[in-house]
Design a protein around this motif. Structure first.
Motif, mmCIF file in Angstrom:
data_model
loop_
_atom_site.group_PDB
_atom_site.id
_atom_site.type_symbol
_atom_site.label_atom_id
_atom_site.label_comp_id
_atom_site.label_asym_id
_atom_site.label_seq_id
_atom_site.Cartn_x
_atom_site.Cartn_y
_atom_site.Cartn_z
ATOM 1 N N THR A 39 17.820 43.250 90.592
ATOM 2 C CA THR A 39 16.739 43.120 89.890
ATOM 3 C C THR A 39 17.054 42.887 88.681
ATOM 4 N N ARG A 40 17.953 43.750 88.040
ATOM 5 C CA ARG A 40 18.602 43.974 86.532
ATOM 6 C C ARG A 40 17.519 44.346 85.826
ATOM 7 N N GLN A 41 16.415 45.004 86.182
ATOM 8 C CA GLN A 41 15.317 45.622 85.437
ATOM 9 C C GLN A 41 15.141 47.055 85.910
ATOM 10 N N PRO A 42 15.850 47.979 85.022
ATOM 11 C CA PRO A 42 15.934 49.257 85.348
ATOM 12 C C PRO A 42 14.410 49.843 85.645
ATOM 13 N N ASP A 43 13.360 49.492 84.906
ATOM 14 C CA ASP A 43 12.207 50.144 85.174
ATOM 15 C C ASP A 43 11.404 49.800 86.440
ATOM 16 N N LEU A 44 12.048 48.708 87.149
ATOM 17 C CA LEU A 44 11.409 48.596 88.579
ATOM 18 C C LEU A 44 12.190 49.070 89.627
#
Length: 126
Positions: A39-44
């Motif tokens: 994802t490269r989206q830490p919040d997800l």
């Protein structure tokens, strides 16, 4: 030290609850790392991991229900009725005996033998 028991056996243990906890602990770090890379989206990451394990638990529970239904169907009719009335409906032995027209001792034997058969079937034995 990690539990060396295979995942399938872990998930069958104690009705699945204790086994699923160990399964989760065994795999959560790898799943978090994989999701983070993808994802490269830490919040997800934590939301996706939580959803992943929630879906895994749903699938496991569905399989347990199917396995239990099949194992119950394989019991002798007298054992099946005794097990369902005693374990699922929580009827007292005396009440079951009266309903099915046999002694309480016979009901106890049917329940005991039925549960032993279920245990063997659900643990992979035949």
């Amino acid at each position: 030290m990690a539990d060396p028991m295979p995942d399938r056996d872990l998930l069958a243990r104690d009705g699945g609850a204790a086994g699923f906890r160990i399964f989760y602990e065994r795999h959560v770090h790898a799943v978090v790392a994989y999701v983070a890379r993808r994802t490269r989206q830490p919040d997800l990451v934590l939301d996706v991991v939580a959803e992943t394990f929630a879906r895994a638990l749903e699938v496991i529970e569905r399989h347990v229900r199917v396995d239990l239904k099949e194992a119950l169907a394989a019991l002798a009719p007298e054992q099946r009725e005794a097990v369902i009335r005693r374990v699922l409906a929580e009827e007292p032995y005396a009440e079951i005996a009266e309903r099915v027209g046999c002694s309480e001792q016979v009901v106890r034997k049917r329940v005991s033998r039925g549960l032993a058969s279920l245990r063997q079937s659900l643990q992979g034995g035949e």
